[in-house]
Scaffold this motif. Structure first.
Motif, PDB file in Angstrom:
ATOM      1  N   MET A 198     -17.823  -4.575  19.843  1.00 47.94           N
ATOM      2  CA  MET A 198     -18.201  -5.370  18.388  1.00 47.94           C
ATOM      3  C   MET A 198     -17.576  -6.584  18.478  1.00 47.94           C
ATOM      4  SD  MET A 198     -17.848  -2.086  16.070  1.00 47.94           S
ATOM      5  CE  MET A 198     -16.034  -1.800  16.315  1.00 47.94           C
ATOM      6  N   ASP A 199     -18.164  -7.505  18.421  1.00 49.51           N
ATOM      7  CA  ASP A 199     -17.797  -9.011  18.471  1.00 49.51           C
ATOM      8  C   ASP A 199     -17.853  -9.655  17.110  1.00 49.51           C
ATOM      9  OD1 ASP A 199     -18.677  -9.198  21.850  1.00 49.51           O
ATOM     10  OD2 ASP A 199     -16.702  -8.869  20.957  1.00 49.51           O
ATOM     11  N   SER A 200     -17.344 -10.957  16.717  1.00 46.28           N
ATOM     12  CA  SER A 200     -17.694 -11.628  15.530  1.00 46.28           C
ATOM     13  C   SER A 200     -17.625 -10.444  14.384  1.00 46.28           C
ATOM     14  CB  SER A 200     -18.970 -12.260  15.605  1.00 46.28           C
ATOM     15  OG  SER A 200     -19.057 -13.088  16.833  1.00 46.28           O
ATOM     16  N   LEU A 201     -16.713  -9.605  14.161  1.00 53.22           N
ATOM     17  CA  LEU A 201     -16.671  -8.616  13.092  1.00 53.22           C
ATOM     18  C   LEU A 201     -16.503  -9.331  11.869  1.00 53.22           C
ATOM     19  CD1 LEU A 201     -14.477  -6.037  14.967  1.00 53.22           C
ATOM     20  CD2 LEU A 201     -16.739  -5.630  13.931  1.00 53.22           C
ATOM     21  N   LYS A 202     -17.281  -8.667  11.040  1.00 50.37           N
ATOM     22  CA  LYS A 202     -17.174  -9.127   9.306  1.00 50.37           C
ATOM     23  C   LYS A 202     -16.711  -8.028   8.595  1.00 50.37           C
ATOM     24  CE  LYS A 202     -21.579 -11.442  10.455  1.00 50.37           C
ATOM     25  NZ  LYS A 202     -23.275 -11.666  10.084  1.00 50.37           N
ATOM     26  N   PRO A 203     -16.243  -8.281   7.366  1.00 52.45           N
ATOM     27  CA  PRO A 203     -15.874  -7.358   6.497  1.00 52.45           C
ATOM     28  C   PRO A 203     -16.664  -6.095   6.186  1.00 52.45           C
ATOM     29  CG  PRO A 203     -15.130  -9.562   5.704  1.00 52.45           C
ATOM     30  CD  PRO A 203     -16.059  -9.643   6.868  1.00 52.45           C
ATOM     31  N   ASP A 247     -30.558  -4.546  12.625  1.00 54.81           N
ATOM     32  CA  ASP A 247     -30.538  -5.793  12.534  1.00 54.81           C
ATOM     33  C   ASP A 247     -29.259  -6.589  12.165  1.00 54.81           C
ATOM     34  OD1 ASP A 247     -33.947  -6.173  10.854  1.00 54.81           O
ATOM     35  OD2 ASP A 247     -33.128  -6.060  13.194  1.00 54.81           O
ATOM     36  N   SER A 248     -28.533  -5.908  11.418  1.00 49.82           N
ATOM     37  CA  SER A 248     -27.276  -6.326  10.983  1.00 49.82           C
ATOM     38  C   SER A 248     -25.958  -6.636  12.074  1.00 49.82           C
ATOM     39  CB  SER A 248     -26.681  -5.379   9.966  1.00 49.82           C
ATOM     40  OG  SER A 248     -26.465  -4.041  10.504  1.00 49.82           O
ATOM     41  N   VAL A 249     -26.538  -6.011  13.230  1.00 42.45           N
ATOM     42  CA  VAL A 249     -25.367  -6.261  14.337  1.00 42.45           C
ATOM     43  C   VAL A 249     -25.888  -6.741  15.250  1.00 42.45           C
ATOM     44  CG1 VAL A 249     -24.398  -4.083  13.388  1.00 42.45           C
ATOM     45  CG2 VAL A 249     -25.910  -3.842  15.360  1.00 42.45           C
ATOM     46  N   LYS A 250     -27.330  -7.091  15.478  1.00 43.45           N
ATOM     47  CA  LYS A 250     -27.760  -7.617  16.702  1.00 43.45           C
ATOM     48  C   LYS A 250     -27.196  -9.178  16.888  1.00 43.45           C
ATOM     49  CE  LYS A 250     -32.653  -5.902  16.518  1.00 43.45           C
ATOM     50  NZ  LYS A 250     -34.065  -6.303  16.307  1.00 43.45           N
ATOM     51  N   GLY A 251     -27.050  -9.311  18.274  1.00 42.12           N
ATOM     52  CA  GLY A 251     -26.250 -10.615  18.648  1.00 42.12           C
ATOM     53  C   GLY A 251     -24.709 -10.361  18.626  1.00 42.12           C
ATOM     54  N   ARG A 252     -24.131  -9.425  17.915  1.00 44.37           N
ATOM     55  CA  ARG A 252     -22.604  -9.331  17.678  1.00 44.37           C
ATOM     56  C   ARG A 252     -22.382  -8.088  18.561  1.00 44.37           C
ATOM     57  NH1 ARG A 252     -20.496  -8.314  12.970  1.00 44.37           N
ATOM     58  NH2 ARG A 252     -22.509  -7.248  12.137  1.00 44.37           N
ATOM     59  N   PHE A 253     -22.988  -6.939  18.345  1.00 41.88           N
ATOM     60  CA  PHE A 253     -22.510  -5.639  19.067  1.00 41.88           C
ATOM     61  C   PHE A 253     -23.213  -5.475  20.157  1.00 41.88           C
ATOM     62  CE2 PHE A 253     -21.070  -3.353  14.803  1.00 41.88           C
ATOM     63  CZ  PHE A 253     -20.426  -4.417  14.619  1.00 41.88           C
ATOM     64  N   THR A 254     -22.675  -4.831  21.244  1.00 45.10           N
ATOM     65  CA  THR A 254     -23.107  -4.533  22.512  1.00 45.10           C
ATOM     66  C   THR A 254     -23.001  -2.917  22.717  1.00 45.10           C
ATOM     67  OG1 THR A 254     -23.012  -6.392  23.394  1.00 45.10           O
ATOM     68  CG2 THR A 254     -23.601  -4.923  25.098  1.00 45.10           C
ATOM     69  N   ILE A 255     -24.131  -2.102  23.272  1.00 46.32           N
ATOM     70  CA  ILE A 255     -23.879  -0.676  23.402  1.00 46.32           C
ATOM     71  C   ILE A 255     -24.202  -0.717  25.091  1.00 46.32           C
ATOM     72  CG2 ILE A 255     -26.138  -0.079  23.048  1.00 46.32           C
ATOM     73  CD1 ILE A 255     -25.064   2.571  21.984  1.00 46.32           C
ATOM     74  N   SER A 256     -23.331   0.021  25.443  1.00 49.65           N
ATOM     75  CA  SER A 256     -23.353   0.300  26.997  1.00 49.65           C
ATOM     76  C   SER A 256     -23.020   1.946  27.335  1.00 49.65           C
ATOM     77  CB  SER A 256     -22.579  -0.529  27.829  1.00 49.65           C
ATOM     78  OG  SER A 256     -21.267  -0.426  27.585  1.00 49.65           O
ATOM     79  N   ARG A 257     -23.398   2.268  28.401  1.00 45.01           N
ATOM     80  CA  ARG A 257     -22.831   3.658  28.870  1.00 45.01           C
ATOM     81  C   ARG A 257     -22.412   3.398  30.275  1.00 45.01           C
ATOM     82  NH1 ARG A 257     -26.652   2.401  32.210  1.00 45.01           N
ATOM     83  NH2 ARG A 257     -28.550   3.722  32.557  1.00 45.01           N
ATOM     84  N   ASP A 258     -21.492   4.324  30.874  1.00 45.79           N
ATOM     85  CA  ASP A 258     -20.970   4.512  32.007  1.00 45.79           C
ATOM     86  C   ASP A 258     -21.433   5.863  32.558  1.00 45.79           C
ATOM     87  OD1 ASP A 258     -19.470   4.931  34.322  1.00 45.79           O
ATOM     88  OD2 ASP A 258     -17.950   3.387  33.744  1.00 45.79           O
ATOM     89  N   ALA A 295     -26.527   1.447  16.775  1.00 40.83           N
ATOM     90  CA  ALA A 295     -26.994   1.007  18.054  1.00 40.83           C
ATOM     91  C   ALA A 295     -27.280   2.376  18.836  1.00 40.83           C
ATOM     92  CB  ALA A 295     -26.199   0.166  18.595  1.00 40.83           C
ATOM     93  N   THR A 296     -28.446   2.394  19.667  1.00 42.92           N
ATOM     94  CA  THR A 296     -28.748   3.465  20.499  1.00 42.92           C
ATOM     95  C   THR A 296     -28.866   3.046  21.813  1.00 42.92           C
ATOM     96  OG1 THR A 296     -31.052   3.322  20.176  1.00 42.92           O
ATOM     97  CG2 THR A 296     -29.932   4.652  18.873  1.00 42.92           C
ATOM     98  N   ILE A 297     -28.920   3.941  22.779  1.00 39.24           N
ATOM     99  CA  ILE A 297     -28.991   3.748  24.171  1.00 39.24           C
ATOM    100  C   ILE A 297     -29.423   4.881  24.956  1.00 39.24           C
ATOM    101  CG2 ILE A 297     -26.656   4.247  25.042  1.00 39.24           C
ATOM    102  CD1 ILE A 297     -26.959   1.862  27.056  1.00 39.24           C
ATOM    103  N   THR A 298     -30.597   4.821  25.828  1.00 41.53           N
ATOM    104  CA  THR A 298     -30.887   5.883  26.564  1.00 41.53           C
ATOM    105  C   THR A 298     -30.112   6.303  27.602  1.00 41.53           C
ATOM    106  OG1 THR A 298     -32.500   4.654  27.769  1.00 41.53           O
ATOM    107  CG2 THR A 298     -33.366   5.570  25.553  1.00 41.53           C
TER     108      THR A 298
END
Length: 118
Positions: A82-87, A61-72, A48-51
């Motif tokens: 990271m939610d709904s983590l998979k092996p 694509d493999s993490v869309k809907g499960r991972f969220t990137i943010s910045r402070d 994931a990337t964030i400006t």
């Protein structure tokens, strides 16, 4: 520029983890922050990337809907929820940064291990 990643660990499938990356050494206006991962025997891939300025995000694509990137901006930190983590999410995760005008990530933090068991 220094990047310090933390927050990795072991979790069962379906669980959650939050990675943090503390950045220092300059102001990051017009920079892009990214999370990457590398699993054993595989090439490193962008997660994931964030400006920094506008907070525009992109995801593999493999993490869309499960991972969220943010910045402070106040804390000069980037996070990866990271939610709904998979092996298959098991990997060493790295934060990195580059200037917006560059395609190359020049600065990298140390990796943090994420292990997801089934």
């Amino acid at each position: 520029v220094q990047l310090q990643a933390s927050g990795g660990g072991s979790v069962q499938a379906g669980g959650s983890l939050r990675l943090s990356c503390a950045a220092s050494g300059r102001t990051f206006t017009n920079w892009v922050m990214g999370w990457f991962r590398q699993a054993p025997g595989k090439e490193r891939e962008v997660v994931a990337t964030i400006t920094w300025n506008l907070g525009t995000t992109s995801y593999a694509d493999s993490v869309k809907g499960r991972f969220t990137i943010s910045r402070d901006k106040a804390k000069v930190a980037v996070y990866l929820e990271m939610d709904s983590l998979k092996p298959e999410d098991t990997a060493v995760y790295y934060c990195a940064t580059r200037e917006s005008a560059s395609y190359r990530y020049n600065y990298w933090g140390q990796g943090t291990q994420v292990t997801v068991s089934s």
